[in-house]
Design an enzyme around this catalytic site. Structure first.
Site, PDB file in Angstrom:
ATOM      1  N   THR A 136      -0.626  15.369  21.462  1.00  0.00           N
ATOM      2  CA  THR A 136       0.391  16.548  21.442  1.00  0.00           C
ATOM      3  C   THR A 136      -0.089  17.719  22.064  1.00  0.00           C
ATOM      4  OG1 THR A 136      -0.397  17.020  19.306  1.00  0.00           O
ATOM      5  CG2 THR A 136       1.307  15.429  19.223  1.00  0.00           C
ATOM      6  N   ASP A 166       5.007  22.041  19.099  1.00  0.00           N
ATOM      7  CA  ASP A 166       5.235  23.116  18.796  1.00  0.00           C
ATOM      8  C   ASP A 166       5.503  24.215  20.016  1.00  0.00           C
ATOM      9  OD1 ASP A 166       2.006  22.445  18.388  1.00  0.00           O
ATOM     10  OD2 ASP A 166       2.159  24.447  19.324  1.00  0.00           O
ATOM     11  N   LYS A 187      -0.104  23.377  26.218  1.00  0.00           N
ATOM     12  CA  LYS A 187      -1.787  23.897  25.757  1.00  0.00           C
ATOM     13  C   LYS A 187      -2.112  22.927  25.085  1.00  0.00           C
ATOM     14  CE  LYS A 187      -3.158  27.702  22.477  1.00  0.00           C
ATOM     15  NZ  LYS A 187      -3.005  26.930  21.494  1.00  0.00           N
ATOM     16  N   ASP A 188      -3.297  22.276  24.825  1.00  0.00           N
ATOM     17  CA  ASP A 188      -3.776  21.579  23.980  1.00  0.00           C
ATOM     18  C   ASP A 188      -5.330  21.713  23.761  1.00  0.00           C
ATOM     19  OD1 ASP A 188      -5.353  20.658  26.397  1.00  0.00           O
ATOM     20  OD2 ASP A 188      -5.222  18.377  25.948  1.00  0.00           O
ATOM     21  N   GLU A 196      -1.661  10.118  16.163  1.00  0.00           N
ATOM     22  CA  GLU A 196      -0.973   9.916  17.680  1.00  0.00           C
ATOM     23  C   GLU A 196      -1.386   8.522  18.201  1.00  0.00           C
ATOM     24  OE1 GLU A 196      -1.791  14.581  18.960  1.00  0.00           O
ATOM     25  OE2 GLU A 196      -3.601  12.992  19.233  1.00  0.00           O
TER      26      GLU A 196
HETATM   27  N1  SAH Z   1      -3.590  20.816  11.575  1.00  0.00           N
HETATM   28  C1  SAH Z   1      -3.860  19.798  12.209  1.00  0.00           C
HETATM   29  C2  SAH Z   1      -4.667  19.995  13.338  1.00  0.00           C
HETATM   30  C3  SAH Z   1      -4.625  19.539  14.583  1.00  0.00           C
HETATM   31  S1  SAH Z   1      -5.361  20.214  15.840  1.00  0.00           S
HETATM   32  C4  SAH Z   1      -4.000  18.079  11.370  1.00  0.00           C
HETATM   33  O1  SAH Z   1      -2.909  17.801  10.902  1.00  0.00           O
HETATM   34  O2  SAH Z   1      -5.244  18.050  11.263  1.00  0.00           O
HETATM   35  C5  SAH Z   1      -4.130  20.089  17.133  1.00  0.00           C
HETATM   36  C6  SAH Z   1      -4.214  18.763  17.906  1.00  0.00           C
HETATM   37  O3  SAH Z   1      -2.966  18.752  18.537  1.00  0.00           O
HETATM   38  C7  SAH Z   1      -5.279  18.850  19.019  1.00  0.00           C
HETATM   39  O4  SAH Z   1      -5.689  17.475  19.468  1.00  0.00           O
HETATM   40  C8  SAH Z   1      -4.403  19.449  20.144  1.00  0.00           C
HETATM   41  O5  SAH Z   1      -4.798  18.848  21.333  1.00  0.00           O
HETATM   42  C9  SAH Z   1      -2.921  19.261  19.693  1.00  0.00           C
HETATM   43  N2  SAH Z   1      -2.124  20.336  19.715  1.00  0.00           N
HETATM   44  C10 SAH Z   1      -0.912  20.388  19.340  1.00  0.00           C
HETATM   45  N3  SAH Z   1      -0.235  21.560  19.468  1.00  0.00           N
HETATM   46  C11 SAH Z   1      -1.402  22.399  19.986  1.00  0.00           C
HETATM   47  C12 SAH Z   1      -1.494  23.745  20.296  1.00  0.00           C
HETATM   48  N4  SAH Z   1      -0.400  24.745  19.955  1.00  0.00           N
HETATM   49  N5  SAH Z   1      -2.437  24.155  20.756  1.00  0.00           N
HETATM   50  C13 SAH Z   1      -3.395  23.722  20.705  1.00  0.00           C
HETATM   51  N6  SAH Z   1      -3.485  22.275  20.925  1.00  0.00           N
HETATM   52  C14 SAH Z   1      -2.388  21.865  20.310  1.00  0.00           C
END
Ligand code: SAH
Length: 266
Positions: free
Chosen positions: A115, A224, A198-199, A37
């Site tokens: 995101t 998502d 939601k984050d 990002e």
């Molecule tokens: N598997 C991923 C994990 C990232 S965690 C990776 O490639 O490393 C997800 C990140 O995106 C967090 O910083 C969060 O703020 C944001 N995010 C995106 N979709 C989210 C969701 N459905 N719920 C919570 N956070 C989300």
């Protein structure tokens, strides 16, 4: 008669804030949790990594900075977890870097960009970029009077009506927790928080920004749909690249809009 000391210092603080609101924003602090990002924003503004860190030695936190138009831009990425090598996502890292960055850089405005999951029942679509009107936590359940409110930790984002109008941004409430998935308990609180997005960082950034009295805004792009039919992790990874481009575009527009303006003009 002189007012009691508490009143005098409160009045002085108010006068200082009023003064700050009248001069253009000069230093901005952009906090972004993931490298994927952050890098497009770094490239867009030709920011460079600071070789002399303002942070304690050994921490993975990275500061990119540069001057763009009338703005001193600092982008902070919490870096990779030292032992596991993945992005340091979540509220613990987010609050630490927010605290350390405010102490070191004294920003006029914080922009937490990233995101998020979106709720289609609340009008979110993949690729939408939201500006959060308020932020709260959904995984801090403390069922004791008043502690319950402390757990939810509701905070307002800086009100930016002109920015919303000019950039035609979608506005919604943001709910933060330390999990990518959503347990039934989290879901109930997210509904109670009336959240559209939601984050895993927003409310933590808001907590520290509020403690240290720095205005903050939250720019969140939907990777998502939490109430959709695809598994969140798959959908997140599938959309990350394209949605990150949309996020970068909006962050650039926000920075351009902020340039030359006072907080009260946002
Ligand atoms: N598997 C991923 C994990 C990232 S965690 C990776 O490639 O490393 C997800 C990140 O995106 C967090 O910083 C969060 O703020 C944001 N995010 C995106 N979709 C989210 C969701 N459905 N719920 C919570 N956070 C989300």
């Amino acid at each position: 008669m002189a007012p009691p000391r508490g009143d005098a210092s409160a009045a002085a603080e108010e006068a200082m804030l009023a003064q700050l609101e009248k001069r253009p924003v000069c230093t901005i602090l952009i906090i972004i949790a993931m490298q994927t990002e952050a890098l497009p924003v770094v490239n867009k503004f030709q920011l460079v990594e600071d070789p002399n860190t303002v942070f304690p030695e050994g921490v993975p936190w990275v500061r990119y900075h540069g001057v763009y138009k009338d703005l001193n831009i600092n982008l902070i990425w919490p870096g990779k977890d030292p032992s596991l090598g993945v992005d340091s996502v979540g509220t613990v890292s987010a609050s630490l870097v927010t605290y350390a960055s405010i102490q070191a850089l004294q920003p006029d405005l914080i922009i937490n960009a990233g995101t998020a999951g979106g709720f289609k029942a609340k009008g979110a679509c993949i690729g939408d970029v939201f500006l959060a009107s308020e932020v709260a936590f959904h995984d801090r359940r403390i069922p004791i009077p008043v502690f319950d409110l402390y757990g939810v930790g509701l905070r307002q984002a800086l009100s930016t009506p002109s920015l919303v109008k000019d950039l035609n941004l979608k506005v919604g409430k943001l709910s933060t927790g330390d999990s990518l998935d959503m347990s039934p308990q989290d879901e109930a609180t997210i509904i109670a928080n009336d959240a559209t997005v939601k984050d895993m960082e927003g409310a933590a950034v808001a907590y520290v920004a509020d403690l240290l009295k720095v205005p903050a805004i939250f720019v969140k792009a939907v990777t998502d749909l939490v109430d959709g039919d695809k598994p969140t992790a798959d959908e997140f990874l599938q959309n990350l690249a394209t949605v990150t481009a949309a996020l970068n575009e909006t962050v650039s527009q926000v920075v351009n809009f902020v340039n030359g303006k006072c907080l009260s003009e946002l």
